[in-house]
Design a protein around this motif. Structure first.
Motif, PDB file in Angstrom:
ATOM      1  N   TYR A 124      47.082  51.168  71.689  1.00 15.53           N
ATOM      2  CA  TYR A 124      46.498  51.608  72.953  1.00 15.53           C
ATOM      3  C   TYR A 124      47.571  52.347  73.719  1.00 15.53           C
ATOM      4  O   TYR A 124      48.704  51.874  73.820  1.00 15.53           O
ATOM      5  CB  TYR A 124      45.989  50.405  73.763  1.00 15.53           C
ATOM      6  CG  TYR A 124      44.981  50.797  74.817  1.00 15.53           C
ATOM      7  CD1 TYR A 124      45.375  51.045  76.120  1.00 15.53           C
ATOM      8  CD2 TYR A 124      43.630  50.940  74.495  1.00 15.53           C
ATOM      9  CE1 TYR A 124      44.445  51.423  77.082  1.00 15.53           C
ATOM     10  CE2 TYR A 124      42.701  51.324  75.439  1.00 15.53           C
ATOM     11  CZ  TYR A 124      43.113  51.560  76.731  1.00 15.53           C
ATOM     12  OH  TYR A 124      42.189  51.942  77.673  1.00 15.53           O
ATOM     13  N   LEU A 126      48.608  54.949  77.133  1.00 15.02           N
ATOM     14  CA  LEU A 126      48.263  55.290  78.509  1.00 15.02           C
ATOM     15  C   LEU A 126      49.233  56.336  79.050  1.00 15.02           C
ATOM     16  O   LEU A 126      50.393  56.393  78.626  1.00 15.02           O
ATOM     17  CB  LEU A 126      48.338  54.047  79.413  1.00 15.02           C
ATOM     18  CG  LEU A 126      47.573  52.798  78.978  1.00 15.02           C
ATOM     19  CD1 LEU A 126      48.425  51.887  78.113  1.00 15.02           C
ATOM     20  CD2 LEU A 126      47.082  52.026  80.196  1.00 15.02           C
ATOM     21  N   TYR A 134      50.731  57.493  82.835  1.00 15.34           N
ATOM     22  CA  TYR A 134      50.850  57.182  84.240  1.00 15.34           C
ATOM     23  C   TYR A 134      51.559  58.342  84.926  1.00 15.34           C
ATOM     24  O   TYR A 134      52.413  59.004  84.348  1.00 15.34           O
ATOM     25  CB  TYR A 134      51.667  55.898  84.457  1.00 15.34           C
ATOM     26  CG  TYR A 134      50.919  54.616  84.171  1.00 15.34           C
ATOM     27  CD1 TYR A 134      50.836  54.116  82.877  1.00 15.34           C
ATOM     28  CD2 TYR A 134      50.304  53.910  85.197  1.00 15.34           C
ATOM     29  CE1 TYR A 134      50.150  52.938  82.610  1.00 15.34           C
ATOM     30  CE2 TYR A 134      49.622  52.733  84.943  1.00 15.34           C
ATOM     31  CZ  TYR A 134      49.552  52.256  83.651  1.00 15.34           C
ATOM     32  OH  TYR A 134      48.868  51.082  83.387  1.00 15.34           O
ATOM     33  N   PRO A 141      53.814  53.624  89.657  1.00 13.93           N
ATOM     34  CA  PRO A 141      53.059  54.472  88.727  1.00 13.93           C
ATOM     35  C   PRO A 141      51.557  54.310  88.948  1.00 13.93           C
ATOM     36  O   PRO A 141      51.073  53.201  89.196  1.00 13.93           O
ATOM     37  CB  PRO A 141      53.466  53.926  87.352  1.00 13.93           C
ATOM     38  CG  PRO A 141      54.743  53.192  87.578  1.00 13.93           C
ATOM     39  CD  PRO A 141      54.651  52.646  88.962  1.00 13.93           C
ATOM     40  N   PHE A 157      47.810  54.902  87.230  1.00 17.82           N
ATOM     41  CA  PHE A 157      47.127  55.122  85.961  1.00 17.82           C
ATOM     42  C   PHE A 157      46.362  56.437  85.985  1.00 17.82           C
ATOM     43  O   PHE A 157      45.665  56.757  86.964  1.00 17.82           O
ATOM     44  CB  PHE A 157      46.165  53.966  85.673  1.00 17.82           C
ATOM     45  CG  PHE A 157      45.244  54.231  84.514  1.00 17.82           C
ATOM     46  CD1 PHE A 157      43.903  54.501  84.723  1.00 17.82           C
ATOM     47  CD2 PHE A 157      45.735  54.254  83.219  1.00 17.82           C
ATOM     48  CE1 PHE A 157      43.049  54.757  83.659  1.00 17.82           C
ATOM     49  CE2 PHE A 157      44.894  54.513  82.152  1.00 17.82           C
ATOM     50  CZ  PHE A 157      43.564  54.769  82.374  1.00 17.82           C
ATOM     51  N   SER A 176      43.772  57.002  79.414  1.00 20.27           N
ATOM     52  CA  SER A 176      44.213  56.208  78.272  1.00 20.27           C
ATOM     53  C   SER A 176      43.408  56.569  77.031  1.00 20.27           C
ATOM     54  O   SER A 176      42.395  57.271  77.114  1.00 20.27           O
ATOM     55  CB  SER A 176      44.063  54.713  78.562  1.00 20.27           C
ATOM     56  OG  SER A 176      42.699  54.377  78.788  1.00 20.27           O
ATOM     57  N   PHE A 218      54.678  59.310  82.800  1.00 21.28           N
ATOM     58  CA  PHE A 218      55.154  58.336  81.821  1.00 21.28           C
ATOM     59  C   PHE A 218      54.088  58.090  80.773  1.00 21.28           C
ATOM     60  O   PHE A 218      52.920  57.878  81.099  1.00 21.28           O
ATOM     61  CB  PHE A 218      55.505  57.005  82.494  1.00 21.28           C
ATOM     62  CG  PHE A 218      56.726  57.048  83.361  1.00 21.28           C
ATOM     63  CD1 PHE A 218      56.628  57.208  84.734  1.00 21.28           C
ATOM     64  CD2 PHE A 218      57.987  56.912  82.799  1.00 21.28           C
ATOM     65  CE1 PHE A 218      57.752  57.240  85.533  1.00 21.28           C
ATOM     66  CE2 PHE A 218      59.123  56.943  83.593  1.00 21.28           C
ATOM     67  CZ  PHE A 218      59.001  57.109  84.961  1.00 21.28           C
ATOM     68  N   LEU A 269      53.401  46.717  78.301  1.00 27.08           N
ATOM     69  CA  LEU A 269      53.517  48.143  78.045  1.00 27.08           C
ATOM     70  C   LEU A 269      54.966  48.504  77.722  1.00 27.08           C
ATOM     71  O   LEU A 269      55.895  48.010  78.367  1.00 27.08           O
ATOM     72  CB  LEU A 269      53.047  48.941  79.254  1.00 27.08           C
ATOM     73  CG  LEU A 269      51.564  48.780  79.612  1.00 27.08           C
ATOM     74  CD1 LEU A 269      51.241  49.570  80.883  1.00 27.08           C
ATOM     75  CD2 LEU A 269      50.682  49.227  78.463  1.00 27.08           C
ATOM     76  N   PHE A 309      57.292  51.792  77.727  1.00 21.95           N
ATOM     77  CA  PHE A 309      57.251  53.097  78.369  1.00 21.95           C
ATOM     78  C   PHE A 309      58.286  54.053  77.796  1.00 21.95           C
ATOM     79  O   PHE A 309      59.372  53.644  77.365  1.00 21.95           O
ATOM     80  CB  PHE A 309      57.552  52.946  79.872  1.00 21.95           C
ATOM     81  CG  PHE A 309      56.416  52.412  80.688  1.00 21.95           C
ATOM     82  CD1 PHE A 309      56.189  51.044  80.782  1.00 21.95           C
ATOM     83  CD2 PHE A 309      55.579  53.272  81.385  1.00 21.95           C
ATOM     84  CE1 PHE A 309      55.143  50.548  81.543  1.00 21.95           C
ATOM     85  CE2 PHE A 309      54.533  52.782  82.149  1.00 21.95           C
ATOM     86  CZ  PHE A 309      54.318  51.424  82.231  1.00 21.95           C
ATOM     87  N   GLY A 310      57.955  55.344  77.857  1.00 25.64           N
ATOM     88  CA  GLY A 310      58.950  56.378  77.658  1.00 25.64           C
ATOM     89  C   GLY A 310      59.737  56.569  78.947  1.00 25.64           C
ATOM     90  O   GLY A 310      59.448  55.944  79.968  1.00 25.64           O
TER      91      GLY A 310
END
Lengths: 114, 115
Positions: free
Chosen positions: A32, A34, A36, A44, A46, A49, A89, A102, A104-105
């Motif tokens: 999954y 997403l 942001y 952040p 949303f 997704s 993100f 989650l 994150f990058g």
């Protein structure tokens, strides 16, 4: 070891043109994904997704594409607007494995030039 | 409230002091997460609460960090004997059950500065 990578720290786009933000992941358990959006001094927000059972999800000006074989996803914003200027993100979770946290990058700063 | 609320918005403390950060999730959300964002980095997972289940503490960086969630609602993140490397923005997020459980909604964060 970064499991989610956003290789472009910044991107500049002319107003009205398309913005394409890219994200790569290494963990095959991720199912999954997403996106942001973050403004300075705010949390952040949303945006959109996609589940791994799909390859595209669209919401207004925003479309997310997922290429599972390449472990790559992208966010397309069309047309880009000055208000879209923010840090974006990419995030991923292994929801089917019961892991909703989650990963994150590091983010891509988008600047939309009027 | 309408969204996730965090307090304080900013906290400056001296090295070695303890700090408490508070998070009030969206009403009705059963899951609560803490993340932190250090300068130039992405968000890093710290801890996850889901209902009455034991929390997932796998992201806590050291035993100086702890969190609790009272009554299934408000959560407090405590950092003991703060160090300069603890300086970061601490973000709280919550999510609901069902189809929306994958989507987390974030507060504005607490910016912690350890001098």
């Amino acid at each position: 070891d970064q499991q989610v990578k956003q290789n472009s720290p910044s991107l500049s786009v002319q107003e009205g043109r398309i913005s394409i933000l890219n994200c790569d992941y290494t963990n095959s358990m991720f199912d999954y994904f997403l996106w942001y959006k973050k403004y300075p001094a705010e949390g952040p927000t949303f945006l959109i997704s996609i589940s791994s059972i799909k390859d595209k999800n669209e919401d207004g000006r925003f479309t997310v594409f997922l290429n599972k074989s390449a472990k790559h996803l992208s966010l397309h914003i069309v047309p880009s607007q000055p208000g879209d200027s923010a840090v974006y993100f990419c995030a991923a979770s292994a929801a089917l494995a019961g892991s909703y946290q989650l990963t994150f990058g590091k983010g891509t700063k988008l600047s939309v030039i009027p | 409230g309408a969204g996730v609320s965090q307090s304080p918005s900013n906290k400056v403390t001296e090295k070695g002091k303890d700090v408490e950060l508070r998070c009030d999730p969206i009403s009705g959300h059963t899951a609560l997460y803490w993340y932190r964002q250090s300068l130039g980095q992405g968000l890093e997972f710290l801890i996850y609460f889901q209902g009455n289940s034991a929390p997932d503490k796998s992201g806590l960086p050291s035993d100086r960090f702890s969190a609790e969630r009272t009554g299934g609602s408000v959560s407090t993140l405590t950092i003991q004997r703060t160090q300069q490397e603890d300086s970061a923005v601490y973000l709280c997020a919550s999510s609901s059950l069902g189809e929306a459980k994958n989507i987390q909604y974030f507060g504005a964060g607490t910016r912690l500065s350890v001098l």
